[in-house]
Design an enzyme around this catalytic site. Sequence first.
Site, short mmCIF file in Angstrom:
data_model
loop_
_atom_site.label_atom_id
_atom_site.label_comp_id
_atom_site.label_asym_id
_atom_site.label_seq_id
_atom_site.Cartn_x
_atom_site.Cartn_y
_atom_site.Cartn_z
N LYS A 1 16.10 9.20 -13.90
CA LYS A 1 14.95 8.58 -13.25
C LYS A 1 13.67 9.21 -13.76
O LYS A 1 12.96 9.92 -13.07
CB LYS A 1 15.05 8.74 -11.73
CG LYS A 1 16.22 7.99 -11.16
CD LYS A 1 16.23 7.96 -9.66
CE LYS A 1 17.39 7.10 -9.20
NZ LYS A 1 17.56 7.13 -7.74
N ASN A 2 13.39 8.92 -14.99
CA ASN A 2 12.26 9.55 -15.63
C ASN A 2 11.63 8.53 -16.56
O ASN A 2 12.29 7.91 -17.38
CB ASN A 2 12.84 10.80 -16.34
CG ASN A 2 12.06 11.28 -17.53
OD1 ASN A 2 11.71 10.51 -18.41
ND2 ASN A 2 11.81 12.56 -17.57
#
Lengths: 330, 453
Positions: A110-111
């Site tokens: 989640k970047n």
Amino acid sequence: MESSEDDGGEPLSRLAEWRDVTPLPQDDGPNPVAPIAYKEEFRETMDYFRAIYKADERSPRALRLTRRAIHLNPGNYTVWHFRRLVLEALNSDLDEELDFIQRIANSNSKNYQLWHHRRWVVERLGTNARVKELHLIKSILSLDAKNYHAWSHRQWVLQALGGWEDELDYCQQLLEEDIFNNSAWNQRYFVVTRSPLLGGLTAMRASEVRYTVEAILANPNNECPWRYLRGLYKDDIESLVNNHEISSVCLKVINTKSDYIFALKMLLDLVCYGLQPCQEFRDAVVALWTSDSRPLDPDLATAICGILEHVDSMRASYWIWRKNKLPVAA
Amino acid sequence: MESLTSPTVTQRDQILVEQQVFNIFNTFFNMPPSSQSFMLELQRENHVDYLTNGLKHLAPSFCVLDANRPWICYWILHSIALMDEFVDPELEDNTIDFLSRCQDPNGGYGGGPGQLPHLATTYAAVNSLVTLGGDKALSSINREKLYSFMRQMKDASGGFRMHDGGEIDVRACYTAISVASLLNILDDELVQNVGNYVLSCQTYEGGISGEPGSEAHGGYTFCGLATMILINEVDRLDLSSLIDWVVFRQGVEGGFQGRTNKLVDGCYSFWQGGIFALLKRLNSSKGERSIPVGDGEDSEPESPQTTASSDATEEEGLNMDLSQGGSHSEKGDQQETSSRVTVDNIDHNSSKGRAKVEPLFNSLALQQYILLCSQDLNGGLRDKPGKSRDHYHTCYCLSGLSVCQRSWSEDEDSPPLPRAVLGPYSNLLEPIHPLHNVVLDRYQEAHEFFTRS
């Protein structure tokens, strides 16, 4: 291959390869705020990175250094950006780059930076990367079926490289696993409205309505299919109002007297959009009202708002507002 | 009709959270009143301690936030300002100095000294400096260079890139437009087609997604709506479906979820709750009912219902200088520009009742979630029970709390009624300017400063 383990986390200052580089400390000033107590490995790696970045050295060792820095902080967009410049300058093997990104994604999916980088790489690899890419996104979604970045990336791949053939089946499969997964519903909408193979929303509408109605009847308290149903008639309210399938699914659910909030809400919208409800609808709505103290308003829409205000008390003020917005009966 | 199969992942996760939350509520309701009032009390001192410590020292685990240091400054400084507290002058000076080191010589702020300028960290740095206030902080921003940085980030689609070669999304649009508006450097070039981009991200659900086609999401919906208001194009959105989507994001826990069928998270107290603060301002000017709802207007989203009410902005005063977006960079004439947001759209659905300022969400339920479920009594706020506090959640839980407390007030300058504030009245926080999420009086100071200069 540019192995990640080649320097084994050993201090760079001890490696012959880096002897000619003078590390550049961060210009944090005498009294930095929000100062991070950097781990030694982090501080050293970034000091070398700053030196290389400043010198704009686009070399194999610079590439290895960015790899090390990204492992320590995958959120450093400056490092990712520089890495792209180096990859370009060295004409590096981008399939290997995908493997590298994959390993990062396994620990940190989640970047923003990672996914943006992935898009950049796949864009350069072109259609050849498609199958592997769609497969890989599936593996990430199998761990978290609502990963926002993964879904955005998947939509981008479909649009840029194609691969629509199996997508509706994939949505179907995810919805079978979890009919409450709104990301899968959203993807279904994406496919139905944008796939070049399916003929667009109008061509798909009838079968989609059937599918959605079934999903509603199985779980009337599931918000996703209700919103999806509305979505199928985006920009065509008239057809929504005229489709008896839709008003009758509302009626069916209301008649069960349980989990009927979304059904009432849909009926309210239909009435607001001009549906002329027959007596059956009125009777079903009236049957929900058990309070003796207050009579139900004779106007159907007003009555529905009144019931929702009561049974959906978290949104009581919204339903009052909706009630106040109703057209005054002529 | 109930499905007899075993619960899905979504159902299972939701049940677990509900159990935790309802346990807390049950414990609370079974407590003696004195304990209850303690539980509902905002632990200001502990929060300020936790926050101030963050400005002075961060543990090695923060290495992964090394490209977000202006954000950490903003989360902390804004939280402190919400509680009407201050950092000492030395720390204030140090912050200005530090942020200057994050400012790129060619404009914009990076995530740390020497990092590439980035729109999100630029937003965080500018909001931090506005929150500190004073000439030294405000004049440390190089507006000309910042403007040229923004022009470079502008994409042909109308959207913005986060940084050189970076991603384009609704966040980038918001951070660019918010900063440009706040600094009075917003002009036609920056605004051009940004409305088209945001509009293309409103989904069939009613909320707004990060990119066209993605799922409606609280953070992006706030960003998209605020952007459209700032550029004076809010009437292009389908507001009735947006409202209908956002009211349903408030769950049984009282807090908000970010997306349909996702879990509650304290940070959406602001991202979703703040949407109501934006809507309220649209709705309250001149007492007109301005937001169309569920009545067939959807099919013609661009119908020209834009009765310009030229004194709508006066009503709002500085609290909500909606016209700023419309006036772009022509300095000094903000007040003349009419606000088109008073969408007078009551033709065939004239209202039965008169608008009183009544929040469209359940403000007390949200306050209860924030205070009982998100608050760490030792300082700091969090996503949900079982999670750890952090500066991000502290900032957005408190911002949401401030919005809640004033959700009945038409006018931000007068204190709200006691019944609007859950817990002791001392819980009352400073009002914010919801378009930028900075404390209102700091906004006003900055606005004057940048209108003058």
